[in-house]
Design a protein around this motif. Structure first.
Motif, PDB file in Angstrom:
ATOM      1  N   VAL A  55       0.606  -4.057  -8.330  1.00 29.90           N
ATOM      2  CA  VAL A  55       1.454  -5.237  -8.463  1.00 29.90           C
ATOM      3  C   VAL A  55       1.549  -5.596  -9.942  1.00 29.90           C
ATOM      4  O   VAL A  55       0.532  -5.714 -10.634  1.00 29.90           O
ATOM      5  CB  VAL A  55       0.891  -6.424  -7.658  1.00 29.90           C
ATOM      6  CG1 VAL A  55       1.651  -7.700  -7.996  1.00 29.90           C
ATOM      7  CG2 VAL A  55       0.966  -6.150  -6.161  1.00 29.90           C
ATOM      8  N   GLN A  60       6.298  -4.775  -7.145  1.00 27.06           N
ATOM      9  CA  GLN A  60       5.382  -3.777  -6.610  1.00 27.06           C
ATOM     10  C   GLN A  60       5.773  -2.393  -7.131  1.00 27.06           C
ATOM     11  O   GLN A  60       6.958  -2.070  -7.222  1.00 27.06           O
ATOM     12  CB  GLN A  60       5.443  -3.748  -5.081  1.00 27.06           C
ATOM     13  CG  GLN A  60       4.956  -4.985  -4.398  1.00 27.06           C
ATOM     14  CD  GLN A  60       5.092  -4.862  -2.897  1.00 27.06           C
ATOM     15  OE1 GLN A  60       4.979  -3.782  -2.334  1.00 27.06           O
ATOM     16  NE2 GLN A  60       5.351  -5.967  -2.244  1.00 27.06           N
ATOM     17  N   PHE A 292      -5.099  -1.539  -2.894  1.00 23.70           N
ATOM     18  CA  PHE A 292      -4.646  -2.907  -2.708  1.00 23.70           C
ATOM     19  C   PHE A 292      -4.506  -3.591  -4.063  1.00 23.70           C
ATOM     20  O   PHE A 292      -5.078  -3.152  -5.061  1.00 23.70           O
ATOM     21  CB  PHE A 292      -5.596  -3.697  -1.793  1.00 23.70           C
ATOM     22  CG  PHE A 292      -6.932  -4.050  -2.404  1.00 23.70           C
ATOM     23  CD1 PHE A 292      -7.178  -5.329  -2.881  1.00 23.70           C
ATOM     24  CD2 PHE A 292      -7.943  -3.107  -2.503  1.00 23.70           C
ATOM     25  CE1 PHE A 292      -8.404  -5.666  -3.439  1.00 23.70           C
ATOM     26  CE2 PHE A 292      -9.171  -3.428  -3.057  1.00 23.70           C
ATOM     27  CZ  PHE A 292      -9.413  -4.708  -3.527  1.00 23.70           C
ATOM     28  N   ASP A 298      -1.206 -13.719  -1.972  1.00 18.15           N
ATOM     29  CA  ASP A 298      -1.080 -12.586  -1.065  1.00 18.15           C
ATOM     30  C   ASP A 298      -1.839 -11.365  -1.589  1.00 18.15           C
ATOM     31  O   ASP A 298      -1.996 -11.179  -2.798  1.00 18.15           O
ATOM     32  CB  ASP A 298       0.388 -12.194  -0.888  1.00 18.15           C
ATOM     33  CG  ASP A 298       1.181 -13.264  -0.146  1.00 18.15           C
ATOM     34  OD1 ASP A 298       0.578 -13.954   0.703  1.00 18.15           O
ATOM     35  OD2 ASP A 298       2.381 -13.397  -0.410  1.00 18.15           O
ATOM     36  N   TYR A 300      -1.483  -7.277  -1.133  1.00 18.07           N
ATOM     37  CA  TYR A 300      -0.719  -6.145  -0.618  1.00 18.07           C
ATOM     38  C   TYR A 300      -1.665  -4.952  -0.522  1.00 18.07           C
ATOM     39  O   TYR A 300      -2.402  -4.663  -1.472  1.00 18.07           O
ATOM     40  CB  TYR A 300       0.475  -5.839  -1.520  1.00 18.07           C
ATOM     41  CG  TYR A 300       1.584  -6.846  -1.369  1.00 18.07           C
ATOM     42  CD1 TYR A 300       2.643  -6.611  -0.492  1.00 18.07           C
ATOM     43  CD2 TYR A 300       1.563  -8.044  -2.081  1.00 18.07           C
ATOM     44  CE1 TYR A 300       3.652  -7.552  -0.328  1.00 18.07           C
ATOM     45  CE2 TYR A 300       2.575  -8.977  -1.923  1.00 18.07           C
ATOM     46  CZ  TYR A 300       3.609  -8.724  -1.047  1.00 18.07           C
ATOM     47  OH  TYR A 300       4.602  -9.655  -0.868  1.00 18.07           O
ATOM     48  N   LEU A 312       1.560  -0.306   5.389  1.00 11.69           N
ATOM     49  CA  LEU A 312       1.734  -1.160   4.220  1.00 11.69           C
ATOM     50  C   LEU A 312       1.695  -2.597   4.705  1.00 11.69           C
ATOM     51  O   LEU A 312       2.498  -2.998   5.553  1.00 11.69           O
ATOM     52  CB  LEU A 312       3.061  -0.864   3.520  1.00 11.69           C
ATOM     53  CG  LEU A 312       3.490  -1.812   2.388  1.00 11.69           C
ATOM     54  CD1 LEU A 312       2.455  -1.843   1.275  1.00 11.69           C
ATOM     55  CD2 LEU A 312       4.856  -1.423   1.845  1.00 11.69           C
ATOM     56  N   ARG A 314       1.075  -6.937   4.052  1.00 12.48           N
ATOM     57  CA  ARG A 314       0.912  -8.139   3.239  1.00 12.48           C
ATOM     58  C   ARG A 314      -0.089  -9.016   3.971  1.00 12.48           C
ATOM     59  O   ARG A 314       0.094  -9.321   5.151  1.00 12.48           O
ATOM     60  CB  ARG A 314       2.231  -8.889   3.063  1.00 12.48           C
ATOM     61  CG  ARG A 314       2.090 -10.181   2.244  1.00 12.48           C
ATOM     62  CD  ARG A 314       3.441 -10.819   1.982  1.00 12.48           C
ATOM     63  NE  ARG A 314       4.050 -11.330   3.208  1.00 12.48           N
ATOM     64  CZ  ARG A 314       3.825 -12.550   3.711  1.00 12.48           C
ATOM     65  NH1 ARG A 314       2.973 -13.380   3.112  1.00 12.48           N
ATOM     66  NH2 ARG A 314       4.448 -12.932   4.812  1.00 12.48           N
TER      67      ARG A 314
END
Length: 587
Positions: A55, A60, A292, A298, A300, A312, A314
């Motif tokens: 991120v 992303q 991750f 959040d 991801y 994948l 969230r």
């Protein structure tokens, strides 16, 4: 004098003839069956799946492997012009909004790196084995590894050096030591590691760095000038312990809101969020979260399992929101516990009463064997086999002490652990196929020498097998911290179990495979082992993949290897009509 020493030189005409004749033998004996299973394997491997995630602000960056390797960033896809050029790694470029992708050629580690901006534009290319990119004082810096030649200051390979612009930074780790760099503005954190259990952390305002801490240090992050890092299972900040985890910690991400740990519980990985002071916030119990990153509140994450190729997710407040879910496979996954020197755990993948059991292991370098999607395992289960995936000492499934019980002078523990699982299968009347790659190839080779009656068929991939010479080739010097030094007091111990030196007559049929472009584990291990074992009258086949190496290569190349492995298993197991009774599972 070693009569097979010439096989250490891949340019020797005798070596080329040996490879050519070995591949011809494999094709003649197994080619037809391999062609039958290849389509199903390559279809699975061509499926696009994410393998790494980063991120950057609100963007992303996701690295994909499949029919083509590609990077997705800001909704744009970046692909390689040649299928032989495979993206194998993704990392952020500190003090910038750039990411770096590492590209190997036909499975090699060495190739080149591309720098990508948030719009998906390629803004730079650096040749060689380079990583750990960051900017300081307006200059692009990175770590370069010399694996085949001396460093500019005359140190024998393998050795790593830091470059900023065209100048080499005056920080000089020794042979076989590795470097990792994190930077935020002028604050820089540099790790110098020795093996997989010991590293020294240097921190400061560039270019002045001081020694901060040492131990099993990993996962370094800088948030507003504060340096966070893992030291074993302790979360540290600026040299002081904030809090500890009760479970082995694999990775950590930090932002201003919370600390998220990837921990191993019950041989599976979970994400646990804490306040910076260590107060628990939430937990996500997963199968195997392998990548991750944080975006505000959040997380991801990428997750895999034996039955699902990838997910994948969230995650917010511990609740997962699936964004993409890959292919699912039908199989039963059971936890198996067996008592050896210690209580051991494994995963049994099955669909019922099997015609043979593939016993898979690794056992080294602090690598945990957690649930993962495997095209060959799925195909084997589909065709009536069971797969027993073992958790051996030498990994990190039960923490650093578990790792230390399987390294250096404790290496024999790993072979005993593996033999315990093989004995279990044998006691239930099953055909045992011992399988392992890389360090797992060492595992299978040593175990077959020590416990030949427990193995019906052996599969050894991209292996380390000559324990007196491994340190002289390519990346081998890094492994002396895990195995020991053949030129020191460890020589006799290494000789005592070296698969190459302890070969004997009467070993079970064996399939050995390697890649000609392996620039991490030299192919000489596989070549010499095969030649010597054949000279003793053993049935050993050797496949040398001319289009692959230790790293990721094309789906077609990997599927070809797997197809020959499966063909060998079918042929080997077919010699016996014995079947396996049902496992008794200890809860």
């Amino acid at each position: 004098m070693d009569p097979f020493e010439y096989l250490e030189d891949l340019e020797d005409d005798r070596t080329k003839r040996f490879i050519e004749s070995s591949n011809a033998q494999v094709e003649k004996r197994l080619g037809q069956k391999a062609k039958e299973v290849f389509p199903s394997l390559v279809e699975k491997l061509r499926e696009e799946r994410p393998i790494q995630l980063l991120v950057l602000g609100n963007t992303q960056a996701i690295l994909y492997y499949g029919d083509e390797t590609s990077l997705e960033i800001s909704g744009r896809r970046i692909k390689m012009e040649s299928r032989d050029h495979v993206i194998h790694s993704l990392e952020r470029v500190w003090n910038s909004q750039l990411v770096r992708i590492g590209v190997g050629i036909r499975g090699s580690d060495e190739g080149y790196s591309l720098l990508i901006d948030p719009n998906g534009e390629v803004v730079g290319k650096i040749e060689g084995l380079v990583n750990q990119f960051f900017y300081q004082e307006g200059k692009l810096c990175y770590v370069k590894e010399y694996r085949r030649e001396k460093s500019p200051d005359g140190v024998e390979p393998p050795v790593e050096r830091i470059f900023c612009g065209d100048e080499m930074f005056p920080f000089y780790p020794g042979r076989g030591e590795w470097l990792s760099v994190t930077a935020e503005e002028k604050t820089t954190a540099l790790l110098k590691g020795r093996g997989w259990s010991e590293a020294t952390l240097y921190v400061g305002e560039w270019p002045e760095l001081r020694e901060e801490d040492s131990g099993k240090i990993s996962s370094v992050h800088i948030v507003r000038g504060r340096v966070y890092y893992l030291k074993g299972n302790d979360v540290m900040m600026d040299g002081k312990r904030l809090f500890s985890s009760n479970h082995p910690v694999e990775d950590m991400k930090v932002n201003e809101k919370f600390v998220v740990l990837n921990v191993i519980k019950d041989y599976r990985s979970s994400l646990s969020a804490f306040t910076p002071s260590g107060e628990p916030l939430w937990e996500y119990r997963g199968e195997h979260v392998y990548s991750f990153d944080l975006m505000g509140e959040d997380v991801y994450a990428l997750e895999t399992s034996f039955t699902t190729s990838h997910s994948l997710l969230r995650i917010r407040d511990g609740k997962p929101y699936p964004l993409r879910v890959g292919r699912r496979e039908e199989m039963e996954v059971k936890d198996v516990y067996v008592k050896g020197d210690v209580l051991l755990h494994g995963f049994l993948l099955t669909r019922g009463k099997p015609k043979g059991v593939i016993v898979y292991g690794y056992g080294g370098f602090s690598v945990p064997v957690l649930p993962f999607s495997s095209a060959i395992f799925q195909e084997l289960v589909k065709r009536g086999y069971s797969v027993l995936v073992t958790n051996l000492r030498g990994g990190s499934e039960n923490g650093e002490e578990w790792h230390r019980q399987g390294m250096l002078r404790n290496k024999l523990n790993v072979f005993r652990d593996f033999s315990t699982f093989l004995s279990l299968v044998k006691s239930l009347g099953g055909r045992t196929v011992a399988m392992g790659g890389s360090n797992g190839g060492l595992l299978v080779g040593a175990t077959m020498n020590m416990y030949p009656d427990l193995v019906d068929c052996g599969i050894i991939g991209y292996p380390v097998l000559d324990m007196l010479k491994f340190h002289k080739f390519l990346a081998g010097m890094y492994w002396t911290f895990e195995y020991g030094n053949p030129e020191g007091d460890d020589r006799d111990f290494l000789l005592s179990y070296s698969p190459y030196h302890n070969l004997k007559e009467g070993l079970p049929p064996t399939f050995v495979y390697t890649g000609l472009n392996d620039d991490r584990v030299h192919p000489m291990h596989a070549l010499k082992y095969t030649a010597k074992s054949r000279s003793l009258g053993n049935d050993v086949m050797l496949l040398v993949n001319l289009r692959s190496g230790h790293n990721a290569s094309t789906p077609e190349s990997r599927a070809e290897e797997m197809a020959y492995v499966m063909a060998f298993i079918e042929e080997c197991v077919a010699h016996s009509s014995s079947s396996l009774h049902t496992f008794t599972i200890k809860k």
